[in-house]
Design an enzyme around this catalytic site. Structure first.
Site, PDB file in Angstrom:
ATOM      1  N   TYR A  95       0.775  -1.071  -0.024  1.00 51.57           N
ATOM      2  CA  TYR A  95       0.045   0.046  -0.001  1.00 51.57           C
ATOM      3  C   TYR A  95       0.960   1.419   0.170  1.00 51.57           C
ATOM      4  O   TYR A  95       0.274   2.354  -0.449  1.00 51.57           O
ATOM      5  CB  TYR A  95      -0.967  -0.087   1.430  1.00 51.57           C
ATOM      6  CG  TYR A  95      -2.001  -0.869   0.950  1.00 51.57           C
ATOM      7  CD1 TYR A  95      -3.305  -0.412   0.316  1.00 51.57           C
ATOM      8  CD2 TYR A  95      -2.237  -2.112   1.306  1.00 51.57           C
ATOM      9  CE1 TYR A  95      -4.304  -1.194  -0.163  1.00 51.57           C
ATOM     10  CE2 TYR A  95      -3.124  -3.144   1.141  1.00 51.57           C
ATOM     11  CZ  TYR A  95      -4.272  -2.626   0.245  1.00 51.57           C
ATOM     12  OH  TYR A  95      -5.351  -3.488   0.309  1.00 51.57           O
ATOM     13  N   GLU A 137      -8.487  -7.084   5.192  1.00 50.29           N
ATOM     14  CA  GLU A 137      -7.595  -8.131   4.369  1.00 50.29           C
ATOM     15  C   GLU A 137      -7.014  -9.042   5.487  1.00 50.29           C
ATOM     16  O   GLU A 137      -7.006 -10.356   5.492  1.00 50.29           O
ATOM     17  CB  GLU A 137      -6.881  -7.743   3.459  1.00 50.29           C
ATOM     18  CG  GLU A 137      -7.270  -7.348   2.082  1.00 50.29           C
ATOM     19  CD  GLU A 137      -6.624  -6.148   1.290  1.00 50.29           C
ATOM     20  OE1 GLU A 137      -5.352  -6.053   1.197  1.00 50.29           O
ATOM     21  OE2 GLU A 137      -7.516  -5.404   0.641  1.00 50.29           O
TER      22      GLU A 137
END
Ligand SMILES: Cc1cc2nc3c(=O)[nH]c(=O)nc-3n(C[C@H](O)[C@H](O)[C@H](O)COP(=O)(O)OP(=O)(O)OC[C@H]3O[C@@H](n4cnc5c(N)ncnc54)[C@H](O)[C@@H]3O)c2cc1C
Ligand code: HEM
Length: 398
Positions: A95, A137
């Protein structure tokens, strides 16, 4: 929660980013793959080429910016994306890479608008969105790991059977190399295969719906050979019985969970029947009491996979009715043993038997096919929460 000033700044830049549209996405991916070429092994480059995945990522970021005062409205989209990401084993540190290239893209394409204040607001907004995904997640990774027979990351599976199901579709039975059990899944969910071979330019990850009910010991998937498709041709031509494949745990937010008294209508076009087959097998296995309708459309008998299997289930189960359309039956399709109508699927022929406000409808196939199904069912007054569909590619609304 982001402060109100940050939210206002992010919202104020949405029109600018929207107007840049594909220029932004192209720039973003170009610079990301240039500086982080290892991500070419993560993303599906065919989806990059077609523009469908880049568009999906950016429209999600923009949707978040627009709804930044009430991100809860995006919860179903966040769930779907998180499910997709876990199939690619996306990790928190990635990310930072995506966030870095996003901010640099804004700076490079809109240098005048990209004041330090704007960049700071976007950094915070992106960080909050990334935090949502990373949190969900991690939950999904842990759920997969903690299930009986579950795991995290890649697990080696051996191809136990390779079965030609039609001219274009071949199924593969996969059992874990370690000989242990495998996690159950909900019918409709899919496996991610991570293909690594000197014959492939990049590592390739692809999703394949599980096409038989969960049994705790192995998984079956069925792959359609796509013209020039990298993974599907590799699976057909290069993967043989005894070979080992790297497999991620089952995932996906498209699944069937119904009571035994709920009527179910399963509608598929072509290889879109794979998740439907798992649903049908599960319903039969659990002695479903209500009516089940199996509606399928394909080109002709040569391309009609699983026809004997479905016919066998129909003969053995009085509550199952089937209706199959062949667009262009071949000479060998006479007599019409496995199909009922010629041409494309026409649901209006079956309205009296399948229109039912209590039923749940599951459908999968090419996008125009699914758009037709949704429009027809909607036109009959079936409510949106009873319509469930899967896109075999980056998600799109119908
Ligand atoms: C949730 C989910 C479930 C799925 N379940 C199944 C299933 O059960 N069975 C199944 O067969 N598939 C399934 N799929 C689809 C599968 O994951 C693959 O997308 C499919 O096998 C095609 O992969 P490929 O590598 O062969 O094709 P790709 O190489 O990914 O190419 C896809 C298409 O794009 C075209 N293309 C490639 N490169 C370019 C380019 N540069 N420019 C323009 N076009 C290009 C190709 O010709 C091809 O037709 C599913 C997908 C999802 C998301
Ligand atoms: C906040 C940041 C992110 C957003 C908003 C986002 C959004 C999306 C969306 C909308 C999709 C398509 C989902 C679908 O098909 O239903 C997607 C898929 C994907 N994302 Fe992300 N994503 C983010 C971060 C990341 C990161 C950090 C990575 C890894 C480097 C990543 C890798 C992928 C991959 C590999 C896919 C599937 C690609 C494909 O099917 O072609 N994403 N993402």
């Amino acid at each position: 929660m982001l402060d109100s000033r940050t939210r206002e700044i992010v919202k104020s830049t949405v029109p600018l980013l929207e107007s840049a549209n594909t220029a932004l996405t192209e720039h973003f991916y170009k610079r990301m793959f240039r500086d982080n070429p290892e991500l070419k092994d993560v993303f599906n480059l065919s989806h990059q080429a077609s523009g469908r995945q880049p568009a999906a990522l950016f429209s999600a970021v923009l949707a978040y910016a627009k709804n930044i005062d009430n991100p809860a409205v995006l919860s179903s989209a966040v769930e779907r994306i998180a499910q997709k990401h876990t199939g690619f084993s996306i990790q928190p540190e990635q990310y930072d890479i995506v966030g870095h290239h996003l901010l640099e893209t804004i700076k490079e394409l809109a240098p005048d608008a990209a004041t330090p204040e704007v960049i700071d607001a976007w950094a915070q907004a992106y960080g909050a969105l990334a935090g949502l995904f990373i949190g969900r997640e991690e939950q999904l990774y842990q759920q997969s790991e903690q299930k009986d027979g579950g795991w995290r990351g890649y697990r080696n599976f051996v191809v136990k059977e390779k079965q030609v199901e039609s001219e274009l579709i071949t199924s593969f039975l996969l059992a874990p190399e370690d000989g242990n059990t495998v996690a159950n899944f909900l019918p409709g969910q899919y496996l991610n295969l991570h293909l690594v071979s000197p014959k492939l330019a990049h590592k390739e990850t692809r999703q394949y719906s599980l096409c038989q009910a969960a049994n705790g010991k192995d998984y079956r998937i069925a792959v359609k050979r796509e013209p020039n498709g990298v993974a599907s041709n590799f699976m057909h031509d290069e993967v043989h019985i005894g070979d080992t494949l790297q497999v991620l745990p089952p995932s996906g937010d498209f699944f069937m969970e119904v009571s035994a008294d709920t009527p179910v209508v399963l509608i598929s076009g072509g290889v879109g029947q794979t998740p439907m087959r798992a649903m049908l097998d599960q319903l039969i296995k659990h002695e479903h009491r209500a009516n089940i309708h199996w509606l399928h459309a394909c080109e002709n008998g040569a391309q009609h996979a699983f026809k004997e299997h479905i016919q066998g289930l129909r003969q053995a189960n009085a509550n199952l009715t089937t209706h199959v359309w062949y667009r262009e039956p071949g000479a060998s399709d006479q007599p019409a043993e496995h199909y009922h109508a010629k041409g494309i699927m026409d649901l209006s022929q079956l309205k009296d038997s399948i229109a039912n406000a209590d039923a749940h409808y599951y459908f999968c196939g090419p996008l125009p096919f699914m758009a037709m199904v949704k429009e027809t069912l909607f036109g009959w007054g079936i409510s949106d929460d009873r319509l469930h569909y899967e896109v075999f590619g980056p998600h799109q609304s119908l």
